[in-house]
Design an enzyme around this catalytic site. Structure first.
Site, PDB file in Angstrom:
ATOM      1  N   ASP A   1     107.997  86.632  22.174  1.00 41.14           N
ATOM      2  CA  ASP A   1     108.566  87.677  21.310  1.00 41.14           C
ATOM      3  C   ASP A   1     109.645  87.080  20.407  1.00 41.14           C
ATOM      4  OD1 ASP A   1     107.070  89.625  22.910  1.00 41.14           O
ATOM      5  OD2 ASP A   1     108.488  89.046  24.460  1.00 41.14           O
TER       6      ASP A   1
ATOM      7  N   HIS B   1     109.476  92.372  28.384  1.00 39.52           N
ATOM      8  CA  HIS B   1     108.382  91.883  27.545  1.00 39.52           C
ATOM      9  C   HIS B   1     107.327  92.986  27.490  1.00 39.52           C
ATOM     10  CE1 HIS B   1     105.131  89.714  25.805  1.00 39.52           C
ATOM     11  NE2 HIS B   1     104.387  89.952  26.858  1.00 39.52           N
TER      12      HIS B   1
HETATM   13  P1  NAI Z   1      93.157  85.246  31.715  1.00 39.41           P
HETATM   14  O1  NAI Z   1      92.582  86.516  32.259  1.00 39.41           O
HETATM   15  O2  NAI Z   1      92.375  84.429  30.746  1.00 39.41           O
HETATM   16  O3  NAI Z   1      93.513  84.290  32.963  1.00 39.41           O
HETATM   17  C1  NAI Z   1      94.184  84.722  34.092  1.00 39.41           C
HETATM   18  C2  NAI Z   1      93.809  83.792  35.218  1.00 39.41           C
HETATM   19  O4  NAI Z   1      94.617  84.150  36.354  1.00 39.41           O
HETATM   20  C3  NAI Z   1      92.355  83.885  35.667  1.00 39.41           C
HETATM   21  O5  NAI Z   1      91.784  82.595  35.757  1.00 39.41           O
HETATM   22  C4  NAI Z   1      92.448  84.573  37.040  1.00 39.41           C
HETATM   23  O6  NAI Z   1      91.412  84.164  37.916  1.00 39.41           O
HETATM   24  C5  NAI Z   1      93.814  84.070  37.496  1.00 39.41           C
HETATM   25  N1  NAI Z   1      94.415  84.855  38.580  1.00 39.41           N
HETATM   26  C6  NAI Z   1      94.347  86.173  38.794  1.00 39.41           C
HETATM   27  N2  NAI Z   1      94.982  86.495  39.943  1.00 39.41           N
HETATM   28  C7  NAI Z   1      95.471  85.342  40.446  1.00 39.41           C
HETATM   29  C8  NAI Z   1      96.203  85.015  41.603  1.00 39.41           C
HETATM   30  N3  NAI Z   1      96.546  85.946  42.489  1.00 39.41           N
HETATM   31  N4  NAI Z   1      96.538  83.718  41.794  1.00 39.41           N
HETATM   32  C9  NAI Z   1      96.187  82.762  40.924  1.00 39.41           C
HETATM   33  N5  NAI Z   1      95.453  83.008  39.821  1.00 39.41           N
HETATM   34  C10 NAI Z   1      95.120  84.284  39.584  1.00 39.41           C
HETATM   35  O7  NAI Z   1      94.586  85.631  31.145  1.00 39.41           O
HETATM   36  P2  NAI Z   1      95.515  84.838  30.127  1.00 39.41           P
HETATM   37  O8  NAI Z   1      95.151  85.220  28.741  1.00 39.41           O
HETATM   38  O9  NAI Z   1      95.558  83.409  30.492  1.00 39.41           O
HETATM   39  O10 NAI Z   1      96.918  85.564  30.416  1.00 39.41           O
HETATM   40  C11 NAI Z   1      97.545  85.423  31.670  1.00 39.41           C
HETATM   41  C12 NAI Z   1      98.673  86.433  31.808  1.00 39.41           C
HETATM   42  O11 NAI Z   1      99.693  86.174  30.859  1.00 39.41           O
HETATM   43  C13 NAI Z   1      98.246  87.883  31.572  1.00 39.41           C
HETATM   44  O12 NAI Z   1      98.897  88.680  32.552  1.00 39.41           O
HETATM   45  C14 NAI Z   1      98.813  88.199  30.213  1.00 39.41           C
HETATM   46  O13 NAI Z   1      99.039  89.583  30.057  1.00 39.41           O
HETATM   47  C15 NAI Z   1     100.091  87.406  30.263  1.00 39.41           C
HETATM   48  N6  NAI Z   1     100.739  87.142  28.979  1.00 39.41           N
HETATM   49  C16 NAI Z   1     102.106  87.166  28.957  1.00 39.41           C
HETATM   50  C17 NAI Z   1     102.803  86.902  27.800  1.00 39.41           C
HETATM   51  C18 NAI Z   1     104.304  86.954  27.772  1.00 39.41           C
HETATM   52  O14 NAI Z   1     104.860  86.830  26.676  1.00 39.41           O
HETATM   53  N7  NAI Z   1     105.024  87.080  28.899  1.00 39.41           N
HETATM   54  C19 NAI Z   1     102.096  86.585  26.564  1.00 39.41           C
HETATM   55  C20 NAI Z   1     100.659  86.545  26.689  1.00 39.41           C
HETATM   56  C21 NAI Z   1     100.021  86.823  27.873  1.00 39.41           C
END
Ligand code: NAI
Length: 325
Positions: free
Chosen positions: A159, A187
């Site tokens: 952000d 966030h």
């Molecule tokens: P994605 O869905 O592509 O990948 C998430 C991964 O986490 C998957 O491989 C899944 O199997 C794994 N996962 C789920 N539960 C798990 C657990 N208990 N232990 C270990 N691995 C686990 O998602 P992406 O795009 O990589 O985003 C990840 C997270 O980051 C999402 O929650 C998204 O909303 C968040 N995010 C946060 C931002 C921020 O500014 N704080 C910015 C962009 C995304």
């Protein structure tokens, strides 16, 4: 030979990690003189995909990458780590209420907090990226009872970076000309991008831009809704920019922020009317491997209103997961 820094990354098969892991292995966090070892955690059903990512890491022949561990066991992932990127989380699925999402993630971060407590070095630095990032970080800290809470942070940097570029474009300056900017709170769309103390080349940013209506009616909502705009344009959520923000957050924490403010979600000490223990975005300065909150700022009426709104949301989230705290 220098011992590698051991770095846990969760959600290793996901899209953010498809960018993040390569940046870490390239030395973008600890620098080009420090070897790294990756400890990758993902769910059992994602192990094959993680192996594929590791094959690609091998094919990059990164000189600094000394070791890679792949696991579905949080205890193995967090053993002896110097740093942890907590990216994996449960996404919202159709029909899922916000409270269900909070609770599903709360359970994940409860288990991971206990594992962090058991195995990580006490001076390990942790960033939580997986949403709801602030509240997940708070649960992680609450369940890592002997691990210093100040070493657990939540990511507001995406952000922060998003706003910097919008300001720089409007003011006609480079992004690094802007200083003392902060994103407060959660966030989420309630976040507060605050230009009150910001400067561009040392001059007050508000004066340089000279358009308060643009700030309130365009900048703040643009930053708040940027994630949705990217999903609409790209057909997928922000990944490379999220990975970049996580790198910026961790690198500044380790190497310092050169006296400038950066936005980090940290456990509130009660200042600025943010209830103690909430994991809220505040301005910090990083130096010598630690962050220091910027203290003593005066909060005007508009800031108070915006801060109260985002803090109220954090309080509601805390209430929803209170059983796990
Ligand atoms: P994605 O869905 O592509 O990948 C998430 C991964 O986490 C998957 O491989 C899944 O199997 C794994 N996962 C789920 N539960 C798990 C657990 N208990 N232990 C270990 N691995 C686990 O998602 P992406 O795009 O990589 O985003 C990840 C997270 O980051 C999402 O929650 C998204 O909303 C968040 N995010 C946060 C931002 C921020 O500014 N704080 C910015 C962009 C995304």
């Amino acid at each position: 030979m220098t011992q590698p820094k051991r770095i846990a990354v969760t959600g290793a098969a996901g899209q953010i990690c498809y960018s993040l892991l390569f940046r870490i292995a390239n030395g973008d966090v600890y620098g080009k003189d420090t070897p790294v070892a990756l400890q990758l955690l993902d769910l059992p059903q994602a192990q094959k995909a993680v192996k594929g990512v590791v094959m690609e890491l091998e094919d990059c022949a990164f000189p600094l990458l000394q070791d890679v561990v792949i696991t579905d066991d949080p205890k193995a992932a967090f053993r002896d780590i110097d740093a942890g990127f907590f990216v994996g989380s449960r996404p919202r699925t159709q029909g899922m209420e916000r409270r269900d999402l909070l609770n599903a993630n709360a359970e994940i971060f409860r288990v991971q907090g206990e594992a962090l407590n058991e195995g990580a070095k006490r001076d390990a630095k942790v960033i939580v990226v997986g949403n709801p990032a602030n509240t997940n970080a708070m649960i992680l800290a609450a369940n890592a009872k002997d691990f210093p809470t100040e070493n657990i942070t939540a990511m507001l940097r995406l952000d922060h970076n998003r706003a910097l570029t919008q300001f720089a474009q409007k003011a006609g300056v480079s992004v690094d000309a802007i200083a003392k900017f902060v994103v407060w709170g959660n966030h989420s769309p309630t976040m507060f991008a605050d230009w009150t103390n910001a400067t561009a080349d040392g001059k007050p940013l508000a004066e340089v831009i000279g358009d308060e209506a643009w700030y309130k009616e365009t900048l703040i909502p643009t930053v708040a809704k940027r994630g949705t705009a990217i999903i609409e344009a790209r057909g997928a959520s922000s990944a490379a920019s999220a990975a970049n923000a996580a790198i910026d957050h961790m690198r500044d924490w380790i190497k310092g922020s050169d006296g400038d403010w950066v936005s980090m979600g940290v456990s509130s000490d009660g200042s600025y009317g943010i209830p103690e223990g909430l994991m809220a975005g505040v301005p910090v300065v990083c130096e010598g491997g630690a962050y220091k909150r910027v203290t003593g700022l005066e909060i005007g009426p508009f800031q108070r209103q915006m801060l109260d709104r985002t803090v109220a949301e954090l309080s509601e989230e805390r209430e929803a997961v209170s059983a796990l705290l």
